[in-house]
Design a protein around this motif. Structure first.
Motif, PDB file in Angstrom:
ATOM      1  N   ALA A  78     -18.231  56.324 -59.517  1.00  0.00           N
ATOM      2  CA  ALA A  78     -17.754  54.948 -59.759  1.00  0.00           C
ATOM      3  C   ALA A  78     -16.428  54.975 -60.538  1.00  0.00           C
ATOM      4  N   ILE A  79     -16.299  55.914 -61.480  1.00  0.00           N
ATOM      5  CA  ILE A  79     -15.030  56.039 -62.228  1.00  0.00           C
ATOM      6  C   ILE A  79     -13.874  56.285 -61.263  1.00  0.00           C
ATOM      7  N   THR A  80     -14.126  57.146 -60.273  1.00  0.00           N
ATOM      8  CA  THR A  80     -13.018  57.523 -59.371  1.00  0.00           C
ATOM      9  C   THR A  80     -12.503  56.328 -58.555  1.00  0.00           C
ATOM     10  N   ARG A  81     -13.290  55.247 -58.516  1.00  0.00           N
ATOM     11  CA  ARG A  81     -12.857  54.061 -57.762  1.00  0.00           C
ATOM     12  C   ARG A  81     -12.257  52.980 -58.668  1.00  0.00           C
ATOM     13  N   LEU A  82     -12.201  53.225 -59.977  1.00  0.00           N
ATOM     14  CA  LEU A  82     -11.691  52.204 -60.910  1.00  0.00           C
ATOM     15  C   LEU A  82     -10.182  52.033 -60.774  1.00  0.00           C
ATOM     16  N   PRO A  96     -10.323  70.355 -56.805  1.00  0.00           N
ATOM     17  CA  PRO A  96      -9.602  69.078 -56.933  1.00  0.00           C
ATOM     18  C   PRO A  96      -9.953  68.336 -58.211  1.00  0.00           C
ATOM     19  N   GLY A  97      -9.306  67.181 -58.386  1.00  0.00           N
ATOM     20  CA  GLY A  97      -9.733  66.222 -59.407  1.00  0.00           C
ATOM     21  C   GLY A  97      -9.320  66.553 -60.826  1.00  0.00           C
ATOM     22  N   ALA A  99      -5.799  53.966 -70.929  1.00  0.00           N
ATOM     23  CA  ALA A  99      -6.450  52.944 -70.086  1.00  0.00           C
ATOM     24  C   ALA A  99      -7.383  53.604 -69.068  1.00  0.00           C
ATOM     25  N   ALA A 100      -6.987  54.770 -68.564  1.00  0.00           N
ATOM     26  CA  ALA A 100      -7.801  55.454 -67.545  1.00  0.00           C
ATOM     27  C   ALA A 100      -9.158  55.889 -68.091  1.00  0.00           C
ATOM     28  N   TYR A 101      -9.249  56.050 -69.416  1.00  0.00           N
ATOM     29  CA  TYR A 101     -10.505  56.518 -70.026  1.00  0.00           C
ATOM     30  C   TYR A 101     -11.186  55.416 -70.853  1.00  0.00           C
ATOM     31  N   ASN A 102     -10.626  54.201 -70.787  1.00  0.00           N
ATOM     32  CA  ASN A 102     -11.231  53.048 -71.477  1.00  0.00           C
ATOM     33  C   ASN A 102     -11.197  51.869 -70.509  1.00  0.00           C
ATOM     34  N   ASP A 103     -11.836  52.023 -69.370  1.00  0.00           N
ATOM     35  CA  ASP A 103     -11.729  50.997 -68.341  1.00  0.00           C
ATOM     36  C   ASP A 103     -12.393  49.692 -68.771  1.00  0.00           C
ATOM     37  N   ARG A 141     -14.248  47.661 -67.204  1.00  0.00           N
ATOM     38  CA  ARG A 141     -15.640  47.394 -66.795  1.00  0.00           C
ATOM     39  C   ARG A 141     -16.654  48.215 -67.589  1.00  0.00           C
ATOM     40  N   GLY A 142     -16.182  49.150 -68.387  1.00  0.00           N
ATOM     41  CA  GLY A 142     -17.114  49.931 -69.215  1.00  0.00           C
ATOM     42  C   GLY A 142     -17.857  51.034 -68.468  1.00  0.00           C
ATOM     43  N   VAL A 143     -17.334  51.430 -67.300  1.00  0.00           N
ATOM     44  CA  VAL A 143     -18.020  52.490 -66.542  1.00  0.00           C
ATOM     45  C   VAL A 143     -17.889  53.841 -67.267  1.00  0.00           C
ATOM     46  N   THR A 144     -16.699  54.097 -67.830  1.00  0.00           N
ATOM     47  CA  THR A 144     -16.510  55.369 -68.542  1.00  0.00           C
ATOM     48  C   THR A 144     -17.390  55.414 -69.792  1.00  0.00           C
ATOM     49  N   ALA A 145     -17.563  54.244 -70.431  1.00  0.00           N
ATOM     50  CA  ALA A 145     -18.457  54.181 -71.595  1.00  0.00           C
ATOM     51  C   ALA A 145     -19.886  54.528 -71.181  1.00  0.00           C
ATOM     52  N   ALA A 146     -20.320  53.969 -70.049  1.00  0.00           N
ATOM     53  CA  ALA A 146     -21.686  54.253 -69.571  1.00  0.00           C
ATOM     54  C   ALA A 146     -21.837  55.735 -69.220  1.00  0.00           C
ATOM     55  N   PHE A 147     -20.783  56.304 -68.639  1.00  0.00           N
ATOM     56  CA  PHE A 147     -20.774  57.734 -68.267  1.00  0.00           C
ATOM     57  C   PHE A 147     -20.909  58.603 -69.520  1.00  0.00           C
TER      58      PHE A 147
END
Ligand code: AVI
Length: 323
Positions: free
Chosen positions: A54-58, A163-164, A207-211, A213-219
């Motif tokens: 999900a992060i990769t799609r943010l 990759p990545g 910003a890339a690590y503090n999105d 929507r909070g997905v990175t926080a959930a991760f």
């Protein structure tokens, strides 16, 4: 060392034991350190792998789409450098469109995805084997942050794909050791195609690590849930919050879990005290210049052949040959 199980005609699963003992040992060592820390590889249980997808799609996480666009734009040149057929290893799970581009361009005889998350690995190996019936898939469940091996397929052309910018999750000494292992695995004349995130404006990075929507926080928090599930641990996820900041001196994003109130956590009957504001360091994500990365790869036995960057110089892909 490996138990080999035929999954279906063209899929094989090679398992390297990743034991709970080693998770427990690493968790205790990390929580006993002055700066508490936990290894980033423990993000990746099934839920963690899904959160990472999900992060990769943010929108804020430019890395995945930028790398994919670079691969799409340059796939013909990449294929001509890597050479068709042969053996293609991938460090990571292979669920993305990136590996599909390469499989279609290279048509390797054997594809060897490697990942620590067994379920994610098996699911993506099955999907790829279904979609490419001509391909032999040898999925290897390994922890590539430690010493690992893959079965010996005999002579041939070996290429690895990493990759990545996952290389950025290793401190430079470990990154060098990992690249050295890859250079031994692909052998003299073998190649490595690797994605590497670049140094850039701090606001874009943070910003890339503090999105929003909070997905990175959930991760980040999911690591504690994963540890609770695997060990006899009682982390209370409501008492920690996500933190991600760029460390300019070390050129890395640091992710932490910050304790919001003083409390105790028990892991396998060992009690750890947390003070309010204290953090557990969960991840480093190093950012490189093109030259800085080539220098590191050079120390690991690789010589640069070609690299590609997007116009905004957010991300780079390198093709390197083992000397
Ligand atoms: C897997 N790795 C390259 C990601 C990164 O950007 O360092 C992991 C990640 N952590 C937070 N967001 C993404």
């Amino acid at each position: 060392m490996y138990a080999s199980v035929v999954r279906k005609q063209s899929i094989y699963l090679h398992e390297q034991e990743i034991t709970e003992v080693s998770m427990g040992t690493e968790v205790h060592a990390g929580l006993s350190a002055e700066q508490k820390q936990l290894p980033a590889k423990f993000f990746y249980d099934k839920q963690g792998s899904e959160l990472f997808d999900a992060i990769t799609r943010l929108p804020e996480y430019y890395q995945t789409r930028t790398e994919l666009a670079l691969l799409e734009r340059n796939v013909d040149e990449i294929a001509s450098l890597m050479g068709e057929q042969g053996y293609l290893m991938e460090l990571g799970s292979g669920s993305s469109t990136k590996i599909r581009l390469l499989l279609e361009a290279l048509e390797p005889e054997v594809y060897i995805p490697m990942d620590i998350s067994r379920e994610h690995l098996i699911a993506s190996a099955n999907r790829l084997a279904d979609d490419y019936p001509w391909l032999d898939v040898h999925a290897a469940c390994v922890d590539y942050s430690q010493h690992w091996d893959v079965p010996d397929f005999g002579p041939g052309r070996y290429n690895a794909f990493f990759p990545g910018s996952s290389i950025g999750n290793f401190v430079p000494d470990k990154a060098r050791a990992l690249l050295e292992q890859v250079s031994k695995l692909v052998g003299k004349g073998g190649g490595l195609l690797i994605g590497v995130d670049l140094k850039k404006d701090v606001d874009i990075l943070e910003a890339a690590y503090n999105d929003a929507r909070g997905v990175t926080a959930a991760f980040n928090l999911n690591m504690l849930r994963h540890i609770n599930e695997q060990l006899d641990a009682d982390f209370d996820l409501d008492k920690f919050e996500h933190e991600a900041v760029y460390n300019e001196v070390e050129s890395r994003i640091e992710m932490h879990l910050k304790c919001t109130q003083a409390h105790k956590v028990s892991v396998d009957d060992v009690v750890y005290e947390f003070e309010q504001g204290e953090t557990i360091h969960t991840e480093n994500s190093y950012k490189y210049s093109v030259e800085g990365f080539q220098h590191l790869a050079g120390k690991a036995g690789f010589s640069p052949v070609r690299h590609w960057c997007d116009e905004a110089e957010l991300f780079s892909i390198h093709y390197l040959k083992a000397a």
